[in-house]
Design an enzyme around this catalytic site. Sequence first.
Site, mmCIF file in Angstrom:
data_model
loop_
_atom_site.group_PDB
_atom_site.id
_atom_site.type_symbol
_atom_site.label_atom_id
_atom_site.label_comp_id
_atom_site.label_asym_id
_atom_site.label_seq_id
_atom_site.Cartn_x
_atom_site.Cartn_y
_atom_site.Cartn_z
ATOM 1 N N ASP A 176 0.974 -1.345 0.010
ATOM 2 C CA ASP A 176 -0.237 0.114 0.147
ATOM 3 C C ASP A 176 0.941 1.269 0.116
ATOM 4 O O ASP A 176 2.156 1.124 0.121
ATOM 5 C CB ASP A 176 -0.960 0.075 1.302
ATOM 6 C CG ASP A 176 -2.267 0.774 0.865
ATOM 7 O OD1 ASP A 176 -2.043 1.721 0.078
ATOM 8 O OD2 ASP A 176 -3.249 0.792 1.631
HETATM 9 C C1 BGC Z 1 -5.135 3.087 0.215
HETATM 10 C C2 BGC Z 1 -5.248 2.174 -0.808
HETATM 11 C C3 BGC Z 1 -5.185 2.927 -2.212
HETATM 12 C C4 BGC Z 1 -3.841 3.531 -2.139
HETATM 13 C C5 BGC Z 1 -3.349 4.263 -3.563
HETATM 14 C C6 BGC Z 1 -3.964 3.860 0.055
HETATM 15 O O1 BGC Z 1 -3.923 5.065 0.909
HETATM 16 O O2 BGC Z 1 -5.236 2.506 1.489
HETATM 17 O O3 BGC Z 1 -6.405 1.472 -0.535
HETATM 18 O O4 BGC Z 1 -5.314 1.857 -3.292
HETATM 19 O O5 BGC Z 1 -3.592 4.475 -1.298
HETATM 20 O O6 BGC Z 1 -4.274 5.400 -3.983
#
Ligand code: BGC
Length: 742
Positions: free
Chosen positions: A267
């Site tokens: 993530d």
């Molecule tokens: C979130 C993810 C997301 C990623 C990219 C993160 O802060 O937890 O779910 O896909 O950002 O934007």
Amino acid sequence: MTTTPQLSSSSQQAMLKAEALLQKMTLSEKLGQLNQVSGQYGGISADLRQAIQSGNVSSVINEVDTPTINELQRIAVEESRLGIPLLIGRDVIHGFTTVFPIPLGQAATWCEQTIEAGARIAAIEAASRGVNWTFAPMIDITRDPRWGRIAESLGEDPYLCSRLGGAMIKGFQTESLNERTAIAACAKHFAGYGYCESGRDYSFANISENELRNTVLPPFKMAADLGVATFMPSFSDLNGVPASGNHWLMQQVLRDEWQYQGFVVSDWGSIRDLTVHGLSEDDKHAALLAFNAGIDMEMVSDCYAKHLPELLSENKVDESKIEQMVRRILQLKYALGLFENAQTNSEEFVALANHEHLLAAKDAATKSCVLLKNADNILPLDSSQLASIAVIGPLADDKYEQLGTWIFDGDEQHSVTCLSAIKALAGADTKITFEKGLDTTRSQSEEHFSKVINAAQDSDIAIMVMGEESILSGEAHSRTNIDLPGAQVQLIEQVVATGTPVILVIMAGRPLTIANVNDKVSALLYAWHPGSMGGEAVADLLFGRAVPSGKLPVTFPRVVGQVPIYYSQKSSGRPATNETFVHQNNIPVRATQTSLGMTANHLDVHFSPLYPFGFGLSYATFDYSEIRLSEHRLTMESSITASVTISNRSEVDSQEIVQLYIRDLVASTTRPIKELKGFKRLPIKAYSSIDVDFEINAELLGFYGPNNTFITEPGRFNVWIAPHSDTTNYQVFELVSEALNN
Ligand code: BGC
């Protein structure tokens, strides 16, 4: 759902090609494939250009400008030594330009076709811009409406989530990733994110392995079996080991047990976060832990890029493992057809937010609204009988707020609000007065209330569109108090006090605690954040142009103190009952501790929810017959059929979501008092009946037992076929281990 995924011939080809390319790569090029960087929103800096030319970038996240994406791909393909194209990632969560209801709303449709169609349209629109990878679906099970990301979830139940999440994956990826409009999907957040303590985002979840296996992991297992292209770890700490460094989760479960073939992307910065969690000392240590756990690509932070070379020279990581990671990433690029053509010609695609896409969004929104209350059948409204309508509330005419969280590419210009749709439907002879009442859902000021009261007094009916703005749910937007915010309750009370009947429409990213208004209003339609076409969907439902058919994918608590409250709780040794519930106001002073019974009740609130999982009204009335069983015994190899007859006793054609629940009465680990094991969304014509069958076999009755392996135990089971989870009428059958000889 226990099969090992088989590789199709196209993925075998992708493997062969990836293998051949891998042989030509330098170490630095291999490491480059593990690196995802952030786009620059329409520009390409000299550093980014150079990094791509040098083969140091595998993927770019958050770039949606097509000429820029094409230029990024051109640089990668024409100016890097090996010409490896880029994965272009974007959070396409519930639509792209056309916005569908938030995922929790989509889950309320209980309709795989609708969800697959929504994901298909989102993929077509995203692909038309050059995006080839989305970070969806989010298949975190959650029982905590305080958690802001419940909006992105498919609700509280693993069975419902698995079926609907699977539909979303199919919609994004289609039969073949090579299809021009297909985009790679991502199962996230693996695992336990929805169980974060007190619903506070990014925090910690302590979940027994048994609960993980039975409740949290099944949707992820489904996604792996279905061939979802990628996985993403959770930001949260699972039983002491944050997911991005969790070897058990990523290696043992995902790779060894499930034989997952796709790749895992971290993530956003979640590898670097391992140090903040206190699992690693610094970036280098974090890189080592994430690498050992099996995170293949690092999103945005650069722990891998900076430290894997050093870790390799110190023999702490193995080049063959790096190659394995690169192999998986290259395979996806081949499977997507990017090596054949990485350029996007938007003109080859249908237009963004075209009529057909908006109609599909309307259909999804219509099916997602849940009618919770309809006293005296006040709905549907008959516009010919209404001389005047007051439309009230901060969300009645707000094109942006109805879209919900995660709408990076949504365009509010396409939104149709409730006010405009009600005006269009009500007809020229009906006077519509609009009063916002509160500037936002959070406003405390009552300064505009008098205008609202006047409007309500002068109208035959008041339609109040209230709830919470988009920003009050979603990532990092959790709340401890989930009542209607601001002075909304006061406003509703004052409008109710005028005597004009109130139809309350709630737009929200979560179940709100609405017991304080539920009894006061005449009707209550829960619309979630319904997306672009939410206004038309709501107006059609209110005026009977469509019939409500959504059902709750999550339990609605009476008060926040009941959380976590969900239908599939376990019995406990002393279950709460109506007979033993004594409200604290009725407890005699100085009553002795045991004098009122000793059961699993709270003293201040009845143990039941305000609305149970699976609940939703229609304008039709359905009667369910007794359940019929084809046999009362089945073996490990045979199956039985459970069926009911459902009769529509009204003059309204409608759809009904029929639900199958089962309870395993005695097992070697305790089992929930009811578990969803099947559902069907079926049309039932006015004054007609249909028979609905569900097949029950031993696999459906299995669970993860004391050793956390999947087992099927003989014994007795209760079965319900019902309109929602709070139902009492069941039949009993028995699973036997030996063959039946009659
Ligand atoms: C979130 C993810 C997301 C990623 C990219 C993160 O802060 O937890 O779910 O896909 O950002 O934007």
